[in-house]
Design a protein around this motif. Structure first.
Motif, mmCIF file in Angstrom:
data_model
loop_
_atom_site.group_PDB
_atom_site.id
_atom_site.type_symbol
_atom_site.label_atom_id
_atom_site.label_comp_id
_atom_site.label_asym_id
_atom_site.label_seq_id
_atom_site.Cartn_x
_atom_site.Cartn_y
_atom_site.Cartn_z
ATOM 1 N N ILE A 28 0.835 -1.196 0.000
ATOM 2 C CA ILE A 28 0.000 0.000 0.000
ATOM 3 C C ILE A 28 0.871 1.248 0.000
ATOM 4 N N GLU A 29 1.916 1.263 0.816
ATOM 5 C CA GLU A 29 2.822 2.409 0.855
ATOM 6 C C GLU A 29 3.508 2.610 -0.498
ATOM 7 N N ARG A 30 3.928 1.530 -1.125
ATOM 8 C CA ARG A 30 4.569 1.619 -2.445
ATOM 9 C C ARG A 30 3.587 2.175 -3.476
ATOM 10 N N ASP A 31 2.335 1.726 -3.415
ATOM 11 C CA ASP A 31 1.327 2.228 -4.347
ATOM 12 C C ASP A 31 1.027 3.701 -4.104
ATOM 13 N N ARG A 32 1.010 4.141 -2.851
ATOM 14 C CA ARG A 32 0.805 5.565 -2.553
ATOM 15 C C ARG A 32 1.923 6.408 -3.148
ATOM 16 N N ARG A 33 3.147 5.928 -2.970
ATOM 17 C CA ARG A 33 4.307 6.638 -3.505
ATOM 18 C C ARG A 33 4.227 6.724 -5.033
ATOM 19 N N GLU A 34 3.812 5.638 -5.648
ATOM 20 C CA GLU A 34 3.684 5.610 -7.101
ATOM 21 C C GLU A 34 2.598 6.577 -7.581
ATOM 22 N N VAL A 35 1.489 6.673 -6.840
ATOM 23 C CA VAL A 35 0.428 7.624 -7.203
ATOM 24 C C VAL A 35 0.965 9.051 -7.141
ATOM 25 N N ARG A 36 1.728 9.370 -6.085
ATOM 26 C CA ARG A 36 2.302 10.716 -5.972
ATOM 27 C C ARG A 36 3.231 11.023 -7.140
ATOM 28 N N GLU A 37 4.078 10.050 -7.493
ATOM 29 C CA GLU A 37 5.001 10.260 -8.609
ATOM 30 C C GLU A 37 4.255 10.437 -9.921
ATOM 31 N N GLU A 38 3.241 9.620 -10.157
ATOM 32 C CA GLU A 38 2.477 9.718 -11.407
ATOM 33 C C GLU A 38 1.695 11.031 -11.466
ATOM 34 N N ARG A 39 1.166 11.492 -10.324
ATOM 35 C CA ARG A 39 0.466 12.770 -10.295
ATOM 36 C C ARG A 39 1.419 13.904 -10.654
ATOM 37 N N ARG A 40 2.641 13.843 -10.093
ATOM 38 C CA ARG A 40 3.646 14.857 -10.386
ATOM 39 C C ARG A 40 3.980 14.862 -11.883
ATOM 40 N N GLU A 41 4.169 13.679 -12.466
ATOM 41 C CA GLU A 41 4.484 13.588 -13.889
ATOM 42 C C GLU A 41 3.314 14.071 -14.746
ATOM 43 N N TYR A 42 2.087 13.769 -14.327
ATOM 44 C CA TYR A 42 0.908 14.216 -15.070
ATOM 45 C C TYR A 42 0.811 15.741 -15.062
ATOM 46 N N ARG A 43 1.039 16.346 -13.903
ATOM 47 C CA ARG A 43 1.005 17.810 -13.824
ATOM 48 C C ARG A 43 2.092 18.442 -14.674
ATOM 49 N N GLU A 44 3.250 17.822 -14.692
ATOM 50 C CA GLU A 44 4.350 18.319 -15.536
ATOM 51 C C GLU A 44 3.980 18.221 -17.010
ATOM 52 N N ALA A 45 3.317 17.139 -17.398
ATOM 53 C CA ALA A 45 2.878 16.991 -18.790
ATOM 54 C C ALA A 45 1.821 18.041 -19.125
ATOM 55 N N LEU A 46 0.924 18.354 -18.181
ATOM 56 C CA LEU A 46 -0.068 19.399 -18.435
ATOM 57 C C LEU A 46 0.590 20.754 -18.682
ATOM 58 N N HIS A 48 3.928 21.319 -19.696
ATOM 59 C CA HIS A 48 4.927 21.427 -20.755
ATOM 60 C C HIS A 48 4.785 20.402 -21.872
ATOM 61 N N GLY A 49 3.848 19.482 -21.771
ATOM 62 C CA GLY A 49 3.773 18.407 -22.755
ATOM 63 C C GLY A 49 2.763 18.666 -23.851
ATOM 64 N N ASP A 50 2.848 17.818 -24.867
ATOM 65 C CA ASP A 50 1.853 17.901 -25.936
ATOM 66 C C ASP A 50 0.679 16.973 -25.602
ATOM 67 N N ARG A 51 -0.288 16.906 -26.495
ATOM 68 C CA ARG A 51 -1.506 16.146 -26.253
ATOM 69 C C ARG A 51 -1.227 14.662 -26.005
ATOM 70 N N HIS A 52 -0.280 14.100 -26.740
ATOM 71 C CA HIS A 52 0.058 12.684 -26.581
ATOM 72 C C HIS A 52 0.659 12.416 -25.191
ATOM 73 N N ASP A 53 1.567 13.291 -24.761
ATOM 74 C CA ASP A 53 2.183 13.129 -23.432
ATOM 75 C C ASP A 53 1.130 13.218 -22.326
ATOM 76 N N ILE A 54 0.224 14.164 -22.460
ATOM 77 C CA ILE A 54 -0.810 14.346 -21.438
ATOM 78 C C ILE A 54 -1.684 13.103 -21.347
ATOM 79 N N ARG A 55 -2.100 12.571 -22.492
ATOM 80 C CA ARG A 55 -2.949 11.383 -22.511
ATOM 81 C C ARG A 55 -2.228 10.192 -21.875
ATOM 82 N N GLU A 56 -0.959 10.014 -22.212
ATOM 83 C CA GLU A 56 -0.186 8.891 -21.671
ATOM 84 C C GLU A 56 0.002 9.018 -20.159
#
Length: 155
Positions: A28-46, A48-56
């Motif tokens: 559960i702790e590992r999954d929480r950490r992964e959610v935080r990392e993915e949220r950070r990457e998603y916000r970064e894509a929003l 500076h990224g293009d449409r494909h990066d955001i969707r991925e």
């Protein structure tokens, strides 16, 4: 001879059960950490990224959230924590109420667990499960210090 084998098997089983619970907590702790990392990457894509990066990134973020939800549901379905019933009728306790010692006997004192979202019990305090409620009780006086109503309602 049979008695010692039975005793040894029981001791081994008693040692394995907490390890399984710890493994679920780590997952559960590992999954929480992964959610935080993915949220950070998603916000970064929003930003500076293009449409494909955001969707991925959105897809990866949703997958991480789904994994976390599945891990939590697996922990909640764990058979060791189900079908708990006390041998007495339900009574709604309030802060300041005094419990008889049989209400906070060792059988009703679950070990503190970080998954509950409650702080550790202090000195001379213990958590007591009373049906779906979780009570923080002073062991010396039997006084209820804190009440968490319906804390186990997802059971």
């Amino acid at each position: 001879m049979k008695k010692t084998k039975f005793l040894a098997a029981g001791l081994i089983a008693a040692m394995i059960v907490p390890v399984a619970a710890q493994a679920q907590t780590r997952e559960i702790e590992r999954d929480r950490r992964e959610v935080r990392e993915e949220r950070r990457e998603y916000r970064e894509a929003l930003r500076h990224g293009d449409r494909h990066d955001i969707r991925e990134e959105r897809r990866e973020y949703n997958d991480a959230r789904r994994d976390l939800r599945d891990s939590r549901n697996d922990w909640r379905r764990d058979k060791r924590y189900q079908n708990y019933r006390a041998p007495f009728a339900y009574q709604s306790f309030r802060i300041g109420a005094t419990l008889r010692p049989n209400y906070y006997a060792p059988a009703y004192r679950p070990a503190w667990d970080s998954r509950w979202g409650v702080p550790r019990a202090g000195r001379n305090l213990t958590y007591v499960r009373h049906y779906n409620d979780l009570l923080l009780v002073n062991m010396r006086s039997g006084k209820v210090i804190r009440v968490y109503r319906n804390h186990f309602r997802w059971r």
